[in-house]
Scaffold this motif. Structure first.
Motif, PDB file in Angstrom:
ATOM      1  N   ARG A  46       3.128 -12.903  88.479  1.00  0.00           N
ATOM      2  CA  ARG A  46       3.998 -13.295  87.367  1.00  0.00           C
ATOM      3  C   ARG A  46       5.015 -14.338  87.815  1.00  0.00           C
ATOM      4  NH1 ARG A  46       8.865 -12.645  85.511  1.00  0.00           N
ATOM      5  NH2 ARG A  46       9.459 -11.337  87.283  1.00  0.00           N
ATOM      6  N   GLN A  56      -0.968 -17.205  81.524  1.00  0.00           N
ATOM      7  CA  GLN A  56      -2.127 -16.429  81.970  1.00  0.00           C
ATOM      8  C   GLN A  56      -3.047 -16.221  80.777  1.00  0.00           C
ATOM      9  OE1 GLN A  56      -2.802 -15.035  85.273  1.00  0.00           O
ATOM     10  NE2 GLN A  56      -4.773 -15.056  84.213  1.00  0.00           N
ATOM     11  N   TYR A  93      -1.713  -4.650  84.420  1.00  0.00           N
ATOM     12  CA  TYR A  93      -1.549  -6.030  84.883  1.00  0.00           C
ATOM     13  C   TYR A  93      -1.313  -6.971  83.702  1.00  0.00           C
ATOM     14  CZ  TYR A  93      -2.560  -5.756  89.897  1.00  0.00           C
ATOM     15  OH  TYR A  93      -2.481  -5.539  91.247  1.00  0.00           O
ATOM     16  N   LEU A  97       1.708  -9.651  83.194  1.00  0.00           N
ATOM     17  CA  LEU A  97       1.357 -11.075  83.191  1.00  0.00           C
ATOM     18  C   LEU A  97       1.351 -11.671  81.793  1.00  0.00           C
ATOM     19  CD1 LEU A  97      -1.588 -10.944  85.762  1.00  0.00           C
ATOM     20  CD2 LEU A  97       0.830 -11.409  86.195  1.00  0.00           C
ATOM     21  N   CYS A  99      -0.857 -11.327  79.514  1.00  0.00           N
ATOM     22  CA  CYS A  99      -2.200 -11.879  79.348  1.00  0.00           C
ATOM     23  C   CYS A  99      -2.848 -11.277  78.103  1.00  0.00           C
ATOM     24  CB  CYS A  99      -3.056 -11.582  80.575  1.00  0.00           C
ATOM     25  SG  CYS A  99      -4.728 -12.244  80.469  1.00  0.00           S
TER      26      CYS A  99
END
Length: 278
Positions: A46, A56, A93, A97, A99
């Motif tokens: 990050r 991302q 994750y 991030l 994402c």
């Protein structure tokens, strides 16, 4: 407008993985994707994203034992618990991030798989995808499935666009989409623009590479300007992942990207970097 994302698993291998974020940003990319982040702490990644103004775009769920040849768990009977644990790890994750997309690799059929084995894999696949789509909906993410050619990945369970469309329609979740990789589609089926049009409403991400060598997209048999022009005309607002292996040093082959906003990319004299794109 086409937005390019660098695939850091394949590109910028002149650098260690965490240094590829800076290299991608310096080349003009604003988005990145890669196969797996799990060898690194999510917070460390990050920080690289934020330091270099990168988004991302995508990464994959844990694939099982990659070194032993496993290529995903989603269709493997008896591995449902491991698949769900991997999904939870990926969602953790993704939260750090920011994402929006996660790719669940289907896995490989055993050698000599008969119809019964294929059916067992299909039912496992559908069950795991239903669970994962619900979990992604709750987390505000989108799950992706990708047809992958059997030449690069022998025995891969999901190889055709028709099968991917059928599965997405069967699950009927707005949080399950197709990852349309032009490279894989060309090798398995061709007729790229028609496949793109047929399933456009189901597409959640697009990836490109030259065919057949998987080098820069200005090399090989696919005329990408026509494909990307049609993609843009259809109203695609997502990212286009550059999932290719550079034929040489990454920057030397990025001249093709100037037509798509990679203003820092400089064609190299005597190379094919400018290709058909300029």
């Amino acid at each position: 407008m086409i937005r390019l994302a660098a695939n850091l698993s394949m590109m910028f291998q002149e650098h260690d993985f965490l240094d590829r974020f800076a290299a991608a940003a310096e080349a003009g990319f604003r988005g990145v994707e890669y196969l797996f982040p799990y060898a690194h702490d999510a917070e460390e990644i990050r920080q690289r994203l934020e330091a270099h103004g990168l988004t991302q775009v995508l990464f994959n769920l844990p694939p099982g034992d990659w070194g032993a040849g496993e290529r995903g768990l989603a269709s493997l009977p008896g591995r449902e618990t491991e698949f769900r644990e991997g999904l939870e790890r990926a969602l953790e994750y993704a939260a750090v991030l920011d994402c929006p997309r996660l790719h669940a690799m289907a896995g490989v059929l055993p050698d000599g798989a008969d119809q019964g084995i294929r059916q067992a894999h299909l039912q496992t696949y559908l069950g795991n995808l239903r669970h994962a789509a619900r979990a992604c909906e709750q987390a505000g993410r989108t799950l992706l499935i990708e047809p992958i050619n059997g030449r690069d990945m022998p025995g891969y369970f999901l190889q055709t666009q028709e099968m991917a469309r059928h599965i997405v329609d069967e699950i009927a979740s707005s949080h399950l989409k197709v990852q349309f990789d032009v490279y894989h589609c060309q090798i398995v089926q061709g007729d790229l623009i028609r496949h793109l049009e047929t399933q456009f409403s189901r597409i959640g991400h697009v990836q490109i590479a030259g065919v057949p060598e998987r080098h820069e997209p200005d090399r090989g048999e696919v005329h990408y300007p026509a494909v990307l022009e049609r993609l843009e005309a259809l109203g695609y607002g997502g990212w286009v992942g550059c999932e290719y292996r550079p034929a040489g040093e990454t920057l030397a082959g990025l001249g093709w990207g100037r037509a798509y906003g990679l203003e820092s990319a400089t064609p190299v004299a005597g190379s094919s970097a400018a290709g058909n794109f300029l």
